[in-house]
Scaffold this motif. Structure first.
Motif, PDB file in Angstrom:
ATOM      1  N   GLY A  57      -3.521 -13.157  -4.794  1.00 50.38           N
ATOM      2  CA  GLY A  57      -4.600 -12.331  -5.307  1.00 50.38           C
ATOM      3  C   GLY A  57      -4.587 -10.946  -4.665  1.00 50.38           C
ATOM      4  N   PHE A  58      -4.858  -9.938  -5.465  1.00 49.49           N
ATOM      5  CA  PHE A  58      -4.871  -8.568  -4.959  1.00 49.49           C
ATOM      6  C   PHE A  58      -5.786  -7.758  -5.854  1.00 49.49           C
ATOM      7  N   ALA A  59      -6.701  -6.993  -5.242  1.00 49.46           N
ATOM      8  CA  ALA A  59      -7.615  -6.145  -6.006  1.00 49.46           C
ATOM      9  C   ALA A  59      -7.463  -4.719  -5.495  1.00 49.46           C
ATOM     10  N   ILE A  60      -6.842  -3.851  -6.275  1.00 41.85           N
ATOM     11  CA  ILE A  60      -6.619  -2.480  -5.832  1.00 41.85           C
ATOM     12  C   ILE A  60      -7.937  -1.774  -5.534  1.00 41.85           C
ATOM     13  N   ALA A  61      -9.002  -2.161  -6.247  1.00 46.84           N
ATOM     14  CA  ALA A  61     -10.304  -1.531  -6.039  1.00 46.84           C
ATOM     15  C   ALA A  61     -10.858  -1.799  -4.649  1.00 46.84           C
ATOM     16  N   ALA A  62     -10.395  -2.897  -4.016  1.00 45.27           N
ATOM     17  CA  ALA A  62     -10.900  -3.236  -2.677  1.00 45.27           C
ATOM     18  C   ALA A  62     -10.453  -2.231  -1.630  1.00 45.27           C
ATOM     19  N   PHE A  63      -9.443  -1.436  -1.931  1.00 45.74           N
ATOM     20  CA  PHE A  63      -8.981  -0.406  -1.006  1.00 45.74           C
ATOM     21  C   PHE A  63      -9.824   0.866  -1.080  1.00 45.74           C
ATOM     22  N   ALA A  64     -10.630   1.008  -2.141  1.00 42.46           N
ATOM     23  CA  ALA A  64     -11.310   2.285  -2.397  1.00 42.46           C
ATOM     24  C   ALA A  64     -12.210   2.724  -1.242  1.00 42.46           C
ATOM     25  N   THR A  65     -13.148   1.878  -0.838  1.00 38.07           N
ATOM     26  CA  THR A  65     -14.083   2.259   0.222  1.00 38.07           C
ATOM     27  C   THR A  65     -13.386   2.458   1.570  1.00 38.07           C
ATOM     28  N   PRO A  66     -12.537   1.508   2.024  1.00 36.44           N
ATOM     29  CA  PRO A  66     -11.860   1.724   3.304  1.00 36.44           C
ATOM     30  C   PRO A  66     -11.047   3.008   3.340  1.00 36.44           C
ATOM     31  N   GLN A 126       2.129  -2.087  -0.350  1.00 34.03           N
ATOM     32  CA  GLN A 126       1.586  -3.293  -0.975  1.00 34.03           C
ATOM     33  C   GLN A 126       1.119  -2.999  -2.396  1.00 34.03           C
ATOM     34  N   ALA A 127       0.415  -1.884  -2.577  1.00 32.05           N
ATOM     35  CA  ALA A 127      -0.043  -1.510  -3.918  1.00 32.05           C
ATOM     36  C   ALA A 127       1.142  -1.331  -4.868  1.00 32.05           C
ATOM     37  N   PHE A 128       2.200  -0.714  -4.385  1.00 33.62           N
ATOM     38  CA  PHE A 128       3.416  -0.519  -5.174  1.00 33.62           C
ATOM     39  C   PHE A 128       4.012  -1.863  -5.589  1.00 33.62           C
ATOM     40  N   LEU A 129       4.106  -2.793  -4.634  1.00 33.85           N
ATOM     41  CA  LEU A 129       4.697  -4.096  -4.909  1.00 33.85           C
ATOM     42  C   LEU A 129       3.835  -4.936  -5.849  1.00 33.85           C
ATOM     43  N   ARG A 130       2.532  -4.683  -5.861  1.00 31.43           N
ATOM     44  CA  ARG A 130       1.638  -5.442  -6.732  1.00 31.43           C
ATOM     45  C   ARG A 130       1.503  -4.819  -8.123  1.00 31.43           C
ATOM     46  N   GLY A 131       2.279  -3.759  -8.385  1.00 34.81           N
ATOM     47  CA  GLY A 131       2.287  -3.194  -9.738  1.00 34.81           C
ATOM     48  C   GLY A 131       1.333  -2.049  -9.953  1.00 34.81           C
ATOM     49  N   TYR A 132       0.975  -1.331  -8.880  1.00 34.23           N
ATOM     50  CA  TYR A 132       0.079  -0.174  -8.987  1.00 34.23           C
ATOM     51  C   TYR A 132       0.767   1.064  -8.406  1.00 34.23           C
ATOM     52  N   PRO A 133       1.848   1.521  -9.033  1.00 33.23           N
ATOM     53  CA  PRO A 133       2.606   2.637  -8.461  1.00 33.23           C
ATOM     54  C   PRO A 133       1.843   3.956  -8.423  1.00 33.23           C
ATOM     55  N   GLU A 134       1.003   4.228  -9.417  1.00 33.05           N
ATOM     56  CA  GLU A 134       0.237   5.478  -9.407  1.00 33.05           C
ATOM     57  C   GLU A 134      -0.710   5.509  -8.218  1.00 33.05           C
ATOM     58  N   GLN A 135      -1.445   4.417  -8.017  1.00 27.08           N
ATOM     59  CA  GLN A 135      -2.365   4.345  -6.882  1.00 27.08           C
ATOM     60  C   GLN A 135      -1.610   4.330  -5.557  1.00 27.08           C
TER      61      GLN A 135
END
Length: 463
Positions: free
Chosen positions: A131-140, A271-280
């Motif tokens: 499980g991975f939620a890119i949005a969880a990185f926003a606040t930190p 990690q974001a890159f590996l989970r399929g979020y290259p733009e973020q």
């Protein structure tokens, strides 16, 4: 008396520690829980034997009692205590956001990190492995970019923290990085470092230390948490990894160490890159680089730029990817003997740049560019960078297949399979599964069929 349910029959170490810190007897604590329950309209009749069962047998009282128990301990300790902190989780599975908190106050940050590490084994069982939620990185990330350092923090609590304690934490991180490179994140050493966080680092964070010792303690635990997080990424446990990275970033801020935070944030980008979020991922890496300018060593900034290059490569932005690779090379060239150069990034060399640049050009569907960079990657010692060498051979195999060179592709793929079959890394194995997909046009070829079958049977499916 309200009934209880059996958790596992194991002692509740978290609760035992807090009861001891509060200086409460089992009898007085039971009476206090009854009093708080009565005030809330819930009549209770707990006795000292009930508290003993909660502490020694890990039994969990039903209903709202865990909430009342946390409140009772909070009153004695003079601060808020959560149900998670006392080691009791609701029947619905506990707090799904445990470990994702990026507390504003340094004291709260230390408590959050210590609590998460003490409960990480139980937390792991409640989290989806990948499980991975890119949005969880926003606040930190927003909070760290806005304020990357805290004022020095001293602490009065448990045992006195000294130099030998810090040396032990740094040594554990060093050993874990070495074993991770050679045998993957699933090796036994990764588990021992997780135990180091739980059994050593967590108690130290709540111990007694000066501002100076505190800063290095936070830096060391930040690196330990980052290392454990990367091992979790490598084995496909992305939810756990994400929480370790958030805590690492928060402790880097508590350490007043921008360089450490830069390194952690660049790792989060990977990690974001590996989970399929290259733009973020590109945004995270850029943020790490820009925040680190003037604070971080060239090798750390190079790591951030390399992460950015990989992200741009995955989006197909050749111009941005090549510019980031060029800046990475400039930064590595700028390193001078005797200058500040973090030992934990010793692996970030021109050879590492070449290996990753090979992958970037593969992602850009530029096999000739990949071959040029691969020639520069040859010096990497396979006995130390086993996983990286195996991954590079898989990337090279895919590049040869892009260039319609089946024989060379098979040779590189078989070499990769031989190396990676002894590496416990879901991430590394995913590269070989990529190769088998690239071999689809030749699937009726006898050697291709054998390789595909061996990959499926000798390596687990990618996480």
């Amino acid at each position: 008396m309200a009934s209880t349910k059996d958790r596992r029959g194991d002692p509740n170490e978290d609760l035992a520690r807090l009861v001891k810190q509060a200086g409460a007897s089992h009898k007085s604590l039971a009476a206090q829980v009854n009093k708080i329950g009565s005030a809330a309209g819930v009549p209770l009749r707990y006795e000292h034997t009930s508290v003993a069962r909660w502490v020694n047998l890990g039994m969990i009282p039903r209903g709202r009692t865990p909430e009342f128990l946390a409140a009772a301990l909070g009153e004695r300790l003079g601060r808020a205590v959560s149900v998670d902190e006392i080691g009791m989780y609701s029947r619905s599975g506990g707090n799904p956001d445990v470990g994702l908190d990026f507390a504003r106050d340094p004291v709260d940050a230390i408590r959050v990190a210590a609590t998460y590490w003490r409960t990480v084994d139980r937390s792991r069982r409640r989290l989806v492995s990948n499980g991975f939620a890119i949005a969880a990185f926003a606040t930190p990330v927003t909070r760290w970019l806005a304020k990357p350092t805290d004022a020095p923090t001293a602490h009065e609590g448990g045992r006195q923290v000294g130099r030998s304690d810090l040396d032990e934490l740094w040594k554990a991180a060093d050993e874990a990085r070495l074993w991770d490179s050679r045998f993957g994140g699933g090796n036994w050493k990764a588990g021992s470092v997780t135990e180091c966080l739980r059994l050593s680092a967590a108690p130290l964070l709540t111990g007694t230390y000066t501002e100076t010792i505190g800063r290095e303690l936070f830096a060391a635990t930040a690196e330990l948490s980052r290392v454990v997080g990367w091992s979790a990424v490598d084995t496909g446990h992305h939810a756990v990894a994400q929480r370790h990275f958030v805590q690492a970033l928060r402790l880097a801020r508590a350490a007043g160490n921008v360089e450490s935070g830069c390194y952690v944030l660049a790792t989060m980008a990977l990690q974001a890159f590996l989970r399929g979020y290259p733009e973020q991922a590109a945004d995270l890496a850029e943020g790490a680089y820009e925040r680190g300018l003037g604070h971080a060593a060239p090798r750390v900034l190079a790591f951030a730029k390399l992460a950015e290059a990989r992200a741009h490569g995955r989006t197909g932005n050749a111009k941005a990817a090549k510019a980031a690779l060029g800046r990475t090379e400039e930064l590595l060239d700028s390193i001078r003997p005797g200058s500040h150069d973090p030992e934990q990034l010793a692996y970030m060399t021109h050879a590492r740049l070449a290996a990753d640049a090979t992958e970037v050009h593969r992602d850009l569907n530029d096999p000739k560019g990949a071959f040029i960079w691969n020639e520069l990657a040859e010096p990497m010692p396979a006995d130390r960078f086993t996983r990286a060498t195996g991954i590079r051979m898989a990337v090279l195999a895919t590049s040869h297949l892009q260039n319609r060179e089946l024989e060379r592709g098979l040779t590189a793929a078989n070499t990769s399979l031989r190396i990676l079959s002894n590496v416990h890394s879901a991430r590394a194995h995913s590269y070989l599964h990529d190769v088998t997909r690239a071999l689809t046009p030749w699937k009726r070829h006898p050697e291709v069929a054998v390789l595909i079958q061996r990959t499926r049977t000798e390596l687990p499916a990618a996480a």
